[in-house]
Design a protein around this motif. Structure first.
Motif, PDB file in Angstrom:
ATOM      1  N   ILE A   7     -16.079  -0.111   2.472  1.00 43.35           N
ATOM      2  CA  ILE A   7     -16.241  -0.812   3.757  1.00 43.35           C
ATOM      3  C   ILE A   7     -17.326  -1.881   3.640  1.00 43.35           C
ATOM      4  O   ILE A   7     -17.166  -3.005   4.128  1.00 43.35           O
ATOM      5  CB  ILE A   7     -16.561   0.197   4.886  1.00 43.35           C
ATOM      6  N   ILE A   8     -18.426  -1.549   2.974  1.00 49.60           N
ATOM      7  CA  ILE A   8     -19.517  -2.516   2.800  1.00 49.60           C
ATOM      8  C   ILE A   8     -19.034  -3.741   2.028  1.00 49.60           C
ATOM      9  O   ILE A   8     -19.452  -4.862   2.300  1.00 49.60           O
ATOM     10  CB  ILE A   8     -20.721  -1.849   2.095  1.00 49.60           C
ATOM     11  N   LYS A  36     -11.288   6.665   9.650  1.00 49.19           N
ATOM     12  CA  LYS A  36     -11.204   6.076  11.000  1.00 49.19           C
ATOM     13  C   LYS A  36     -12.594   5.764  11.530  1.00 49.19           C
ATOM     14  O   LYS A  36     -12.818   4.713  12.147  1.00 49.19           O
ATOM     15  CB  LYS A  36     -10.483   7.036  11.958  1.00 49.19           C
ATOM     16  N   SER A  37     -13.535   6.676  11.301  1.00 49.75           N
ATOM     17  CA  SER A  37     -14.918   6.453  11.746  1.00 49.75           C
ATOM     18  C   SER A  37     -15.554   5.284  11.004  1.00 49.75           C
ATOM     19  O   SER A  37     -16.286   4.484  11.602  1.00 49.75           O
ATOM     20  CB  SER A  37     -15.755   7.719  11.527  1.00 49.75           C
ATOM     21  N   LEU A  38     -15.268   5.170   9.716  1.00 49.59           N
ATOM     22  CA  LEU A  38     -15.808   4.051   8.935  1.00 49.59           C
ATOM     23  C   LEU A  38     -15.219   2.723   9.393  1.00 49.59           C
ATOM     24  O   LEU A  38     -15.939   1.716   9.499  1.00 49.59           O
ATOM     25  CB  LEU A  38     -15.518   4.264   7.437  1.00 49.59           C
ATOM     26  N   LEU A  42     -15.876  -7.065  11.678  1.00 49.33           N
ATOM     27  CA  LEU A  42     -14.818  -7.137  10.677  1.00 49.33           C
ATOM     28  C   LEU A  42     -13.488  -6.802  11.337  1.00 49.33           C
ATOM     29  O   LEU A  42     -13.442  -6.090  12.340  1.00 49.33           O
ATOM     30  CB  LEU A  42     -15.108  -6.171   9.522  1.00 49.33           C
ATOM     31  N   LYS A  43     -12.411  -7.303  10.771  1.00 49.85           N
ATOM     32  CA  LYS A  43     -11.074  -7.093  11.337  1.00 49.85           C
ATOM     33  C   LYS A  43     -10.468  -5.789  10.819  1.00 49.85           C
ATOM     34  O   LYS A  43     -10.668  -5.420   9.649  1.00 49.85           O
ATOM     35  CB  LYS A  43     -10.156  -8.255  10.947  1.00 49.85           C
ATOM     36  N   LYS A  44      -9.688  -5.126  11.668  1.00 50.95           N
ATOM     37  CA  LYS A  44      -9.100  -3.828  11.326  1.00 50.95           C
ATOM     38  C   LYS A  44      -8.200  -3.919  10.090  1.00 50.95           C
ATOM     39  O   LYS A  44      -8.277  -3.058   9.196  1.00 50.95           O
ATOM     40  CB  LYS A  44      -8.316  -3.275  12.513  1.00 50.95           C
ATOM     41  N   ASP A  45      -7.359  -4.945  10.018  1.00 56.93           N
ATOM     42  CA  ASP A  45      -6.451  -5.052   8.868  1.00 56.93           C
ATOM     43  C   ASP A  45      -7.219  -5.283   7.563  1.00 56.93           C
ATOM     44  O   ASP A  45      -6.844  -4.765   6.515  1.00 56.93           O
ATOM     45  CB  ASP A  45      -5.396  -6.150   9.090  1.00 56.93           C
ATOM     46  N   VAL A  46      -8.329  -6.018   7.631  1.00 54.94           N
ATOM     47  CA  VAL A  46      -9.167  -6.261   6.453  1.00 54.94           C
ATOM     48  C   VAL A  46      -9.814  -4.954   5.996  1.00 54.94           C
ATOM     49  O   VAL A  46      -9.824  -4.626   4.806  1.00 54.94           O
ATOM     50  CB  VAL A  46     -10.253  -7.327   6.755  1.00 54.94           C
ATOM     51  N   LEU A  47     -10.320  -4.183   6.956  1.00 63.35           N
ATOM     52  CA  LEU A  47     -10.966  -2.905   6.644  1.00 63.35           C
ATOM     53  C   LEU A  47      -9.981  -1.914   6.019  1.00 63.35           C
ATOM     54  O   LEU A  47     -10.289  -1.262   5.023  1.00 63.35           O
ATOM     55  CB  LEU A  47     -11.585  -2.308   7.912  1.00 63.35           C
TER      56      LEU A  47
END
Length: 195
Positions: free
Chosen positions: A88-89, A123-125, A134-139
């Motif tokens: 995620i980072i 999901k929490s991350l 940050l965007k959900k699809d990117v994450l």
């Protein structure tokens, strides 16, 4: 001829990426700093979160922001949850945002790192990433990205070989292992030996 050139460019791009990933750790502070602090940590480790909360921010205001010290966060994930948090980072190329995410992940560690279901942890991350622009699809793409995972695990393997890490956090100042107390006053006193 054209195929040979394309093959050569492809080979060079792979060759360059192999060496570029050598310094895949997070760093903040001047490249030519007299003092370099390396922290090898797992994002699910409570002692690592404690170090970040109780030492990093004081280091930042007193030494990093004044261009005296370089701080390096080296990922040393001890489990899948910590590995995914590191992914995620790395979902952003913005160094400031990476450190912001690092701080948030440590701050909320007792919320996201609990439980045995990796899907709930992910999901929490993702939620932490969303709260940091940050965007959900990117994450979600980052969590599935094997090249990011390979770079993180390579960093861990290289750290283990070079520094013989047996627990987290393991802290080095100018490549000398810090074995003192995990509080700012003790750590600052140790740092002064290098200034």
């Amino acid at each position: 001829m054209k195929k040979k050139i394309i093959s050569l460019i492809f080979f060079l791009s792979i060759f360059t990426n192999v060496f570029a990933s050598k310094d895949d750790f997070l760093k903040i502070g001047p490249a030519d700093a007299k003092v370099v602090v390396k922290v090898f940590s797992s994002l699910t480790c409570p002692h690592c979160a404690d170090f970040h909360e109780n030492i990093f921010y004081d280091l930042k205001s007193e030494f990093i922001d004044k261009e005296i010290l370089q701080f390096q966060h080296h990922s040393f994930p001890l489990d899948l949850a910590a590995l995914n948090a590191e992914k995620i980072i790395r979902c952003t190329s913005n160094n400031q945002q990476k450190f912001q995410l690092l701080g948030e992940i440590y701050k909320k560690q007792n919320k996201w790192a609990v439980g045995s279901d990796i899907n709930e942890i992910n999901k929490s991350l993702v939620k932490i990433g969303l709260n940091n622009d940050l965007k959900k699809d990117v994450l979600e793409k980052c969590l599935k990205d094997e090249s990011i995972q390979d770079r993180i695990l390579t960093e861990r393997i290289n750290a283990q070989k070079k520094y013989k890490i047996s627990s987290t956090p393991t802290i080095y100042v100018n490549d000398k292992k810090y074995e003192g107390k995990n509080d700012y006053i003790s750590f600052k006193k140790y740092l002064k030996k290098f200034l």
